[in-house]
Design a protein around this motif. Structure first.
Motif, mmCIF file in Angstrom:
data_model
loop_
_atom_site.group_PDB
_atom_site.id
_atom_site.type_symbol
_atom_site.label_atom_id
_atom_site.label_comp_id
_atom_site.label_asym_id
_atom_site.label_seq_id
_atom_site.Cartn_x
_atom_site.Cartn_y
_atom_site.Cartn_z
ATOM 1 N N TYR A 103 0.855 -1.183 0.000
ATOM 2 C CA TYR A 103 0.000 0.000 0.000
ATOM 3 C C TYR A 103 0.901 1.246 0.000
ATOM 4 O O TYR A 103 1.742 1.402 0.883
ATOM 5 N N ASP A 104 0.699 2.129 -0.976
ATOM 6 C CA ASP A 104 1.525 3.329 -1.056
ATOM 7 C C ASP A 104 0.653 4.530 -1.396
ATOM 8 O O ASP A 104 -0.254 4.420 -2.230
ATOM 9 N N ARG A 105 0.945 5.654 -0.765
ATOM 10 C CA ARG A 105 0.084 6.827 -0.958
ATOM 11 C C ARG A 105 0.336 7.563 -2.265
ATOM 12 O O ARG A 105 -0.459 8.418 -2.656
ATOM 13 N N TYR A 106 1.439 7.263 -2.937
ATOM 14 C CA TYR A 106 1.742 7.937 -4.193
ATOM 15 C C TYR A 106 1.176 7.162 -5.382
ATOM 16 O O TYR A 106 0.726 6.023 -5.251
ATOM 17 N N ARG A 151 -6.867 7.162 5.665
ATOM 18 C CA ARG A 151 -7.922 7.715 4.807
ATOM 19 C C ARG A 151 -8.691 6.583 4.148
ATOM 20 O O ARG A 151 -9.925 6.527 4.224
ATOM 21 N N ASP A 152 -7.984 5.676 3.488
ATOM 22 C CA ASP A 152 -8.643 4.573 2.777
ATOM 23 C C ASP A 152 -8.835 3.343 3.660
ATOM 24 O O ASP A 152 -9.679 2.497 3.365
ATOM 25 N N THR A 178 -1.783 1.649 -5.236
ATOM 26 C CA THR A 178 -1.274 3.016 -5.287
ATOM 27 C C THR A 178 -2.361 4.005 -4.869
ATOM 28 O O THR A 178 -3.552 3.652 -4.796
ATOM 29 N N ASN A 179 -1.956 5.240 -4.586
ATOM 30 C CA ASN A 179 -2.879 6.280 -4.122
ATOM 31 C C ASN A 179 -3.692 5.808 -2.920
ATOM 32 O O ASN A 179 -4.867 6.146 -2.775
ATOM 33 N N GLU A 228 -3.912 5.772 1.091
ATOM 34 C CA GLU A 228 -3.423 6.375 2.330
ATOM 35 C C GLU A 228 -4.004 5.649 3.525
ATOM 36 O O GLU A 228 -5.233 5.568 3.679
ATOM 37 N N THR A 286 7.229 3.007 5.668
ATOM 38 C CA THR A 286 6.819 4.243 5.005
ATOM 39 C C THR A 286 7.976 5.174 4.665
ATOM 40 O O THR A 286 7.827 6.092 3.864
ATOM 41 N N GLU A 321 6.835 11.386 10.065
ATOM 42 C CA GLU A 321 5.524 11.982 10.261
ATOM 43 C C GLU A 321 4.865 11.355 11.491
ATOM 44 O O GLU A 321 5.339 10.346 12.014
ATOM 45 N N LEU A 371 -1.805 9.743 11.803
ATOM 46 C CA LEU A 371 -2.125 9.489 10.401
ATOM 47 C C LEU A 371 -2.817 8.148 10.218
ATOM 48 O O LEU A 371 -3.729 8.011 9.398
#
Length: 476
Positions: free
Chosen positions: A176-179, A222-223, A216-217, A219, A240, A404, A409
């Motif tokens: 899982y990656d936020r980018y 959030r997700d 991808t995308n 977070e 991370t 972070e 988060l």
């Protein structure tokens, strides 16, 4: 002079096609970054095959360097690649970006004898590129599935290395990656002139071919929360990295045209990969025709100054509060930057940024190194009355990275962190205070090298495997 040393001296004569590169760069590694077969064998043949391989001992991955150098000399390239890949999941990347001058090459016996190190990184790059060209690099397909699942948060080098090792052991692996791309700082932080992006993409495709699922995308927080990922997978690895820029608390730091290093490098890398980047196109994060001042002395600062040169900056200065001998970054990178026209302003620290709305100068103060502390480190001290202002219409802050606030988060206030904000782990088990949740790479170690992230990812995969097999055996 030995026969091997004579070969070294005459390499430029043997390969005149390298002459243009030689005129731009005096460092041997960069001249011969792309070898022909004979040149690779010549260079690998310089290895003395010493009884105590200091190069190997100073490699975080403990790569079997002498053996794959010997095999390269003998032309046994497929075997050389097999030896290299046995301990390193990303040899084509470490061959390009590892600070070999601080690790393997800096401890080469030949280097210590003042004859110049074997260019280990360039040979490593050549071996792996040859392996890809010949189809010897295969997707990590397991012999048997084990029915267990691991979720990895972060698609950088630690996450990629762990994913490959776990897949080989038969795990169902999800990253899982936020980018919008996997690769982390390999893609967005390191400039393409040091690491071509298709090299990273090629490795990611292999992981996908192996059945590793890329999200991808995505977070966490959030997700999905960390707890939701724990329920979905048998184990979770946090990898991370650290992305939060360190602050510089001086007057004027809030002026326009002052940027953190990663924002600047990410913009440049996205533009280079063909993304639409308005901040680059409109000149905001483009150094063209600007007087650029970069604050910092690590490898990220070197990436920034060398990127600014390539973008056509009018001038590029690097401010560092200590002297050259105390630079935290690679001395090779400093030499490269100097050859490209970067001006280093040693023993200088920014005192304030000046300007009305946008920065137009940096008020700096001269420093001197004081008496060494108990560890031998000399702290910089201000020289009173030495302030002066240098022109700057773009300033980049490359002062390092911090973690972070992951507990916030990830919606996981129970996740333990250190006083530095890194995820707290038991360094023997690599597990956090949450059962079945592990951490690896910079987020546990603190900002460090890619090669250490790979090592941590490999170690974490082993610890996760031990944990899950023990749990499975206990439940049987």
């Amino acid at each position: 002079m030995t026969e091997k040393m004579l070969k070294f001296v005459h390499l430029e004569q043997k390969y005149p096609q390298k002459r243009e590169a030689a005129e731009r760069r005096t460092d041997f590694d960069e001249i011969y970054a792309s070898f022909e077969p004979d040149a690779a064998a010549d260079q690998a043949g310089r290895c003395s095959q010493c009884g105590v391989p200091f190069c190997q001992a100073h490699c975080p991955l403990y790569n079997n360097i002498p053996d794959w150098l010997r095999l390269t000399t003998e032309g046994r390239m497929e075997e050389a690649y097999a030896i290299s890949a046995a301990t390193n999941n990303l040899p084509e990347i470490t061959g390009r970006i590892c600070p070999q001058d601080r690790l393997c090459e800096g401890n080469c016996v030949i280097e210590q004898s003042t004859h110049g190190a074997v260019t280990i990184g360039s040979v490593e790059k050549y071996i792996t590129d040859t392996a890809f060209e010949n189809g010897w690099v295969k997707a990590p397909v397991p012999g048997q599935e084990n029915g267990l699942s691991v979720g990895i948060i972060g698609g950088g080098p630690a996450g990629m290395a762990a994913a490959e090792q776990l897949r080989l052991k038969g795990y169902d692996v999800h990253i899982y990656d936020r980018y919008d791309r996997m690769g982390g700082l390999l893609v967005y932080g390191i400039p393409a002139f040091k690491l071509e992006k298709h090299i990273v993409e090629r490795r990611i495709r292999l992981l996908e071919e192996a059945g590793i699922v890329m999200h991808t995308n995505f977070e966490v927080g959030r997700d999905a929360s960390l707890e939701e990922l724990r329920r979905k997978h048998d184990s979770v690895l946090i990898a991370t990295g650290v992305y939060k820029a360190r602050d510089l608390k001086v007057p004027g730091v809030g002026l326009k045209n002052i940027y953190p290093a990663l924002e600047y490098l990410t913009t440049s890398n996205r533009q280079g990969m063909g993304d639409a980047v308005p901040a680059y196109d409109d000149g905001t994060l483009n150094a063209k025709d600007k007087h650029v001042v970069v604050v910092g002395g690590g490898d990220t600062a070197m990436d920034c100054v060398r990127t600014a040169v390539r973008q056509g900056a009018r001038s590029v200065k690097c401010l560092y509060r200590r002297d050259r001998a105390n630079m935290p970054g690679s001395q090779r990178e400093v030499a490269n930057a100097e050859e490209e026209g970067v001006e280093f302003v040693w023993l200088t620290n920014p005192e304030a940024f000046v300007g009305d709305d946008k920065v137009n100068g940096v008020r700096a103060v001269k420093m001197r190194l004081g008496a060494p502390d108990a560890g031998g480190r000399q702290s910089p001290e201000v020289i009173e009355g030495s302030s002066y202002t240098m022109e700057a219409d773009m300033a980049i802050l490359a002062l390092g990275f911090e973690p972070e606030d992951l507990p916030s988060l990830f919606e996981a206030p129970e996740l333990g962190v250190s006083r530095w904000g890194t995820v707290k782990i038991d360094f023997r088990s690599m597990m956090t205070n949450l059962d079945g949740v592990f951490a690896a790479g910079d987020i546990a170690r603190g900002a460090s090298l890619v090669v250490w992230a790979i090592r941590d990812g490999r170690d974490a995969a082993d610890r996760i495997d031990e944990y899950l097999l023990a749990r499975k055996e206990a439940a049987a």
